[in-house]
Design an enzyme around this catalytic site. Structure first.
Site, short mmCIF file in Angstrom:
data_model
loop_
_atom_site.label_atom_id
_atom_site.label_comp_id
_atom_site.label_asym_id
_atom_site.label_seq_id
_atom_site.Cartn_x
_atom_site.Cartn_y
_atom_site.Cartn_z
N ASP A 175 -2.20 113.74 101.86
CA ASP A 175 -2.42 113.20 100.51
C ASP A 175 -1.71 114.12 99.54
O ASP A 175 -1.52 115.31 99.81
CB ASP A 175 -3.91 113.19 100.14
CG ASP A 175 -4.38 114.56 99.68
OD1 ASP A 175 -4.55 115.46 100.54
OD2 ASP A 175 -4.53 114.77 98.46
N CYS A 230 10.43 98.35 97.98
CA CYS A 230 9.24 98.22 97.13
C CYS A 230 9.47 97.18 96.04
O CYS A 230 10.59 96.76 95.78
CB CYS A 230 8.84 99.56 96.52
SG CYS A 230 9.73 100.01 95.01
N HIS A 288 6.80 102.97 93.19
CA HIS A 288 7.93 103.27 94.08
C HIS A 288 7.67 104.56 94.86
O HIS A 288 7.91 104.62 96.07
CB HIS A 288 9.22 103.41 93.27
CG HIS A 288 10.32 104.04 94.03
ND1 HIS A 288 11.08 103.35 94.95
CD2 HIS A 288 10.78 105.33 94.06
CE1 HIS A 288 11.95 104.17 95.51
NE2 HIS A 288 11.79 105.38 94.98
N ASP A 293 -12.19 114.39 98.97
CA ASP A 293 -12.13 115.84 99.00
C ASP A 293 -13.45 116.35 98.43
O ASP A 293 -14.07 115.71 97.59
CB ASP A 293 -10.93 116.32 98.18
CG ASP A 293 -10.67 117.80 98.43
OD1 ASP A 293 -11.39 118.40 99.27
OD2 ASP A 293 -9.78 118.35 97.78
N CYS A 337 15.29 101.04 99.49
CA CYS A 337 13.84 100.83 99.34
C CYS A 337 13.52 99.35 99.20
O CYS A 337 14.26 98.59 98.59
CB CYS A 337 13.35 101.60 98.12
SG CYS A 337 11.58 101.42 97.81
N CYS A 397 12.01 98.35 93.33
CA CYS A 397 13.43 98.35 93.74
C CYS A 397 13.96 96.96 94.04
O CYS A 397 15.16 96.71 93.91
CB CYS A 397 13.61 99.26 94.96
SG CYS A 397 13.46 101.01 94.53
#
Lengths: 384, 384
Positions: B275, B315, B344, B91, B313, B318
């Site tokens: 984002d 991930c 997560h 940015d 989930c 998890c």
């Protein structure tokens, strides 16, 4: 038998062995990363596995207060709770009761104290501490002991050491009773280590090591009350005294030690297992071990330094990031910075113990340790 | 050409594409984790790779102030500095100059402001911001733009939007001149995206999208000044307006968005890249996205909850840890807690964008997004 210890090589008092536990084997000498509150601070169990950590340490006192050992039992035990599948040893809380808690009242029965978290009144006895260890389901439970400052005179040191021996006997009884109640496969899933106390008094150390050795066929021994304020030569002397008395065929765990130089010196004096909060605590404060001594990454000199923390390190921080980047993370107060230093420092001690083991096996421990210590100390002052 | 964008499927305005950059391909729609200060807070580049992140975002304003874009250039550019080998977008700092800096003075030439770090006086122009992007060596540089509050009236919104368009032209010139000076392979290693502004005023958005589209053959487009205080329906309406004007064969990046529901709604309106700091910021505060809405892990109800954060989930938090454990980490102020929630939450948004892409490709976006939003909103209030 769920626990075995076999010696593969020795070099003087130093030993290269394998300590087998129900959750896996530990090649010794070994450094155990410290996960006081069921987490090695700033690290993930996967990081520890990737670094080759085999056994970790946690703390009965802390887990009893928060989140509670009964909750952990309800959730399947400490291994499952914290996602660590390897062996775990828990310190009994003796050191924490005497260092962290307030209004501590010691009697032969046990210790009454106030929680450092919420001030609630608690009472620890050898029996209650065994119960905590049972709830946590860890591999090795340390006895509840009476810890005193490192420079204590002989009279209070004798008092605490002899009480610790009596408490070891009570722990043994309680531990055995609780093991008998356990069913089948669970029965031999835990081992109890006694703790040799005695301050910096040769006679007390010898008496304690002897009394404990003849009390039972322990799976292993703790050596406590060192690195708590005494001079380093006194610590090394005590290790030599204890080394001569403890049975050679059992692992010895030097509690709360240590810094790299202490680990090298203690391995030379027959110690097999170590733990210390220094690598993660220092890491959170910006200090890193390197083969050339300690550095503080926050120093301006590292602002544009493209080199890794330690030129010879193979950890995942050193293989990817520059000192300049890690310094930037600290200056900007970014969590990755303290995580990378914690990771590097733990890796450093794990590698150090592995290198010592290799030197013992190769028959080159004397030369290796002399060279290692010389290099570590040589630039320590200039690079701090 | 170093940059290409190809559309594989569409579903109404929604698009499944591939954005190819010099540092790798990005399957769109995609969420870009935010590494403001050259680190995605609490995470390691390896975590991002493991989660399937392809492109990340960093920030010119922040890196210019700390550690300095010239230092980063000296150390080999941002990719090397932060150990991220995939594409990076920065940015421009427009948003930060107007939101973080103090004593901000805007002229046609640029913006004078005081650093939020040390109060030092700085002057950003479209040209100087292009120089920062060049020093960082990132794949995509955003133009320097004039950002205003989301609910601004038409007159100030027009002023800022028209200035942003003029600044886009200056950025383009400066960017091209700097690219010409670059040698051989370096020449086409970066792309510049203009930013469509215009507040919540349909006419201004249409004019900006049209003026920018006809200014150059841009590699892609930013859509800025949304999710900054306006109502959500107004944001969705602006996306529809812009979608109708921007060329379909270029990626559109909706800056600073978003929350899960915003991502789903914006994908339906033709947005390709996102984002947002929310997943890591919320993670540090104990909040987790779940398929059934948001939860705050610090709540007492999770004290002995053996379930993972999100039942569906995959991930690494998890798949290994219970809510009870993560709650314990937060209560005990342990770094692993905020790291696991950050991990997560970022994984949640990456997966969400991937699921949307799959639905677009499968021709089931309408049903998928309706079902997804219904479930996400259904228990949001009760489980907070």
């Amino acid at each position: 038998m769920s626990f075995t210890f076999s010696l593969h090589s020795t070099a003087g008092s130093a030993r290269a062995g394998v300590f087998v536990t129900p959750h896996g084997a530990v090649e010794t000498p070994a450094f155990m990363p410290v996960g006081t509150l069921a987490t090695v601070k700033a690290l993930d169990p996967m990081d520890l596995t990737a670094m080759g950590a085999s056994m970790i340490l946690s703390n009965s006192y802390h887990l009893h207060l928060r989140p509670g050992d009964e909750l952990i039992r309800e959730l399947g035990g400490l291994h499952r709770f914290m996602g660590w599948t390897g062996p775990i040893l828990t310190d009994s809380g003796g050191f924490q009761v005497f260092s962290l808690a307030t209004l501590c009242t010691i009697s032969e029965e046990g210790v009454e104290f106030q929680s450092h978290i919420d001030g609630s009144r608690r009472f620890f006895t050898p029996e209650s501490v065994m119960e905590i260890g049972r709830n946590l389901g860890v591999d090795v439970v340390m006895q509840f002991d009476h810890v005193i400052p490192g420079q204590s005179e002989e009279a209070p040191a004798r008092d605490a050491s002899e009480r610790s021996i009596r408490w070891a006997a009570r722990c043994l009884t309680a531990f055995a009773e609780s093991a008998e109640k356990a069913e089948g496969a669970e029965r031999n899933r835990q081992a109890l280590f006694p703790i040799v106390q005695g301050g910096i008094h040769e006679g007390l150390r010898r008496e304690a090591a002897s009394a404990l050795s003849s009390m039972s066929e322990w799976v292993g021994f703790g050596i406590g009350g060192l690195s708590v304020g005494e001079e380093k030569p006194a610590m090394y002397e005590m290790l030599e005294v204890v080394d001569a008395v403890l049975p050679a065929n059992r692992p010895r765990y030097l509690m709360g030690v240590g810094f790299p130089e202490d680990i090298v010196e203690a391995i030379r004096r027959g110690v097999d297992l170590f733990d210390c909060v220094a690598p993660t605590r220092m890491g959170r404060n910006g200090a890193a071990f390197t083969i050339d001594g300690r550095i503080n990454i926050k120093r301006a000199e590292f602002r544009n330094d493209p080199r890794p923390l330690d030129p010879e390190c193979t950890c995942s921080a050193c293989s990817r990031f520059s000192r300049a980047y890690i310094r930037h993370l600290f200056v900007a107060d970014e969590i990755l910075g303290l995580r990378l230093l914690s990771l590097h420092n733990v890796h450093f001690l794990l590698s150090l113990a592995r290198a010592a083991r290799q030197a013992i096996t190769a028959g080159s421990l004397d030369a290796w340790s002399r060279d290692w210590l010389t290099r570590y100390h040589s630039r320590n002052e200039t690079s701090r």
